[in-house]
Design an enzyme around this catalytic site. Sequence first.
Site, short mmCIF file in Angstrom:
data_model
loop_
_atom_site.label_atom_id
_atom_site.label_comp_id
_atom_site.label_asym_id
_atom_site.label_seq_id
_atom_site.Cartn_x
_atom_site.Cartn_y
_atom_site.Cartn_z
N ASP A 169 0.87 -1.17 0.00
CA ASP A 169 0.00 0.00 0.00
C ASP A 169 0.92 1.23 0.00
OD1 ASP A 169 -2.38 1.60 0.45
OD2 ASP A 169 -1.65 1.83 2.51
N ASP B 231 -0.01 5.11 0.78
CA ASP B 231 -0.13 6.15 1.81
C ASP B 231 -0.08 5.51 3.21
OD1 ASP B 231 -0.31 8.70 2.74
OD2 ASP B 231 -2.27 9.13 1.88
N ASP C 23 -1.16 -0.36 6.08
CA ASP C 23 -1.34 0.30 7.38
C ASP C 23 -2.78 0.22 7.86
OD1 ASP C 23 -2.10 2.15 5.31
OD2 ASP C 23 -2.13 3.73 6.83
MG LIG Z 1 -2.58 3.27 3.51
#
Ligand SMILES: [Mg+2]
Length: 332
Positions: free
Chosen positions: A20, A22, A219
């Site tokens: 991923d 961001d 995240d």
């Molecule tokens: Mg993310």
Amino acid sequence: MTLSSCPVPLVEQHDLVMLDLDGVVYRGAEPVPHAVAALEQARSGGTRLAYVTNNASRTAATAAEHLTDLGVPEVGPADVVTAAQAVVDLMAADLPHGARVLVVGGPGLLEPLAEAGLQAVRSADDDPVAVVQGFHPDVAWRDLAEATYAVTAGARFYASNLDLTVPTARGVAPGNGSLVGLVSTVTGVDPTVAGKPEPPLLRSTIARCEGSTPLMVGDRLDTDILGAANVGVPSLAVLTGLSDPQMLADAEGVLRPSFVAPDLRGLLVPHPEVTIDGDLARCGSAEARLDGDRVQVRGDDELHRLRAAVALAWACRDGSGRRVRLDGMMAP
Ligand SMILES: [Mg+2]
């Protein structure tokens, strides 16, 4: 679900690492600490890295340029897979070549659509057989109205992703899922979705990159980690974005990652087994002990401390339903 262990560095057991963006590789305009060096070491060791994003507003080439600007080495358009590409893969499989598709979105959708031989139109009067909706900041009421006319007339409805919000420099703003929700509310039709946590984006990435032992790194538990579980792929949750140790401790079922790490350096090291004995958990050089409802950790290694604490929290939750507190545990 319990934490998995790995006797060798994680990258040695996975030929493809899907990341991923961001909160994992960058946060806004800044690279996440240690991310660039860890990715360089993983890549030079022979691991294929793929960057996956639910954000449909940018093309893979634009996202790759952004990564290059941040210092990520050797990244090109083929190393990035967007939810826009994945939703076009779905449409290309479902629709005849040259089919007309009403596009609500920007270049991130238009480019892969053209590459797949589908014809983009902007009006429901052009008789589209499908509508595809992806985030772009210029999407306006007229675009949403055309989408509702077309879907009501029977066009198939697709969406790149359903993220309700999108982070901006000025704060949280409406994401594609919020805009799709308007069309769904008016038409009563829910779209077919490609982005995490739905399987198509990760499936497209695994197919494009020919990974046989993939690992997903993210995240967010409700998109990245759940998305990995939905395609049967192990996952690594990092603490550089939205999740903190308490969120890991509180996770249940398929929202629990296979592995946890403070940051992407966790890819480069073994993840020792955690042994639990009553209120004490040991991992490598670290231990975590329950003190009332709070977990106290000791040891030099941040990763070992985190593993011991999370494993102990999950054992408490699964054993007696107790919620334990991990606040402050990442301080050495
Ligand atoms: Mg993310």
